[in-house]
Design a protein around this motif. Structure first.
Motif, PDB file in Angstrom:
ATOM      1  N   ARG A   1      -7.196   0.943  -5.770  1.00 50.08           N
ATOM      2  CA  ARG A   1      -6.559  -0.204  -5.123  1.00 50.08           C
ATOM      3  C   ARG A   1      -5.765   0.168  -3.873  1.00 50.08           C
ATOM      4  O   ARG A   1      -5.048  -0.656  -3.340  1.00 50.08           O
ATOM      5  CB  ARG A   1      -5.644  -0.894  -6.128  1.00 50.08           C
ATOM      6  CG  ARG A   1      -6.455  -1.651  -7.144  1.00 50.08           C
ATOM      7  CD  ARG A   1      -5.691  -2.009  -8.391  1.00 50.08           C
ATOM      8  NE  ARG A   1      -6.577  -2.759  -9.276  1.00 50.08           N
ATOM      9  CZ  ARG A   1      -7.491  -2.196 -10.045  1.00 50.08           C
ATOM     10  NH1 ARG A   1      -7.646  -0.895 -10.050  1.00 50.08           N
ATOM     11  NH2 ARG A   1      -8.267  -2.936 -10.814  1.00 50.08           N
TER      12      ARG A   1
ATOM     13  N   PRO B   1      -5.939   1.135  -0.031  1.00 49.05           N
ATOM     14  CA  PRO B   1      -6.886   1.126   1.085  1.00 49.05           C
ATOM     15  C   PRO B   1      -7.065   2.527   1.670  1.00 49.05           C
ATOM     16  O   PRO B   1      -6.099   3.293   1.750  1.00 49.05           O
ATOM     17  CB  PRO B   1      -6.240   0.207   2.125  1.00 49.05           C
ATOM     18  CG  PRO B   1      -5.097  -0.454   1.465  1.00 49.05           C
ATOM     19  CD  PRO B   1      -4.788   0.304   0.216  1.00 49.05           C
ATOM     20  N   GLY B   2      -8.319   2.830   2.012  1.00 49.20           N
ATOM     21  CA  GLY B   2      -8.747   4.109   2.545  1.00 49.20           C
ATOM     22  C   GLY B   2      -7.818   4.742   3.463  1.00 49.20           C
ATOM     23  O   GLY B   2      -7.555   5.768   3.734  1.00 49.20           O
TER      24      GLY B   2
ATOM     25  N   ALA C   1       0.824  -1.215   0.000  1.00 55.69           N
ATOM     26  CA  ALA C   1       0.000   0.000   0.000  1.00 55.69           C
ATOM     27  C   ALA C   1       0.857   1.264   0.000  1.00 55.69           C
ATOM     28  O   ALA C   1       0.559   2.220  -0.720  1.00 55.69           O
ATOM     29  CB  ALA C   1      -0.956  -0.001   1.192  1.00 55.69           C
TER      30      ALA C   1
END
Length: 119
Positions: free
Chosen positions: A116, A118-119, A65
């Motif tokens: 793609r 994550p928040g 991420a």
């Protein structure tokens, strides 16, 4: 972006990082655009995975991420519309062929990465 390239050059990094990254994005995203693959769709997952794998050696990262966020930030900077204004008049003045625009490809890459991360 220029500061990052200059810093990379001074530190022994590749001076053409921007061009190399643009070539990777163009090579991975252009076929997906031509095939009509929506950036947020599951069909785009393999394209983004390959994009991350191919860009990892340039950005000294892996596919996680945090790396996707760094790549997204870089692509957003590269995708600044002001960046395409300078080469076009320069080409006209010098009689060169016009530069190939990357905006549609970069827009797709940015949207695909945003979907793609994550928040």
């Amino acid at each position: 972006m220029a500061e990052e390239q200059a810093a990379g050059h001074v530190q022994g990094g590749p001076p053409a990082l921007h061009d190399d990254l643009a070539a990777i994005v163009r090579g991975q995203i252009t076929p997906a655009v031509a095939a009509g693959v929506e950036p947020a769709s599951l069909q785009a997952d393999p394209t983004i995975a390959t994009l991350m794998t191919r860009s990892a050696h340039l950005l000294d990262c892996c596919d996680d991420a945090a790396s996707r966020r760094r790549l997204l930030a870089r692509l957003e900077r590269v995708n600044d519309p002001r960046g395409e204004r300078y080469p076009s008049p320069l080409a006209v003045v010098n009689g060169w062929p016009g530069p190939e625009g990357l905006r549609p490809v970069l827009d797709r890459a940015v949207r695909a990465l945003q979907a793609r991360i994550p928040g």
